[in-house]
Design a protein around this motif. Structure first.
Motif: not given
Length: 109
Positions: A35-62
């Motif tokens: 999760s930290l890696e996803y958040i770092e990419r979102i917050e520090s690198q501005g990679q907004t699309a990574v939010v999708l991967s983070l949400l699927k990681h913490i919520m589950g795909a369903e």
């Protein structure tokens, strides 16, 4: 003799409300290196699309699919009658979901 009183801990499962849609997320899942890696990419690198991967990681795909379906349906209702309009989950909503989850996260939990 050791104290056998059960320890009570505050639940890390939080109810999140975004634009009237309520869902539960275990915010403890944000407390790992993936999760930290996803958040770092979102917050520090501005990679907004990574939010999708983070949400699927913490919520589950369903759960994410249900959330997305809800907001696609809401978008469709908001644009009802517009010929050729394709309902979708807007990036603004995705951002709102991310921020609402981050707001509930307590790393000291």
């Amino acid at each position: 003799m050791a104290d056998e009183t059960p320890k009570t801990t505050e639940s890390t499962v939080k109810e999140i409300d975004v634009k009237g849609y309520k869902f539960n997320v275990d915010t403890d899942l944000l407390d790992d290196v993936d999760s930290l890696e996803y958040i770092e990419r979102i917050e520090s690198q501005g990679q907004t699309a990574v939010v999708l991967s983070l949400l699927k990681h913490i919520m589950g795909a369903e759960s994410f699919a249900k959330l997305k379906a809800h907001f696609v349906a809401e978008d469709g209702k908001a644009h009802e009658g517009q010929e050729g309009y394709k309902a979708r989950m807007r990036i603004e909503v995705l951002s709102d979901v991310y921020l609402a989850i981050i707001e509930k996260f307590d790393p000291k939990g």
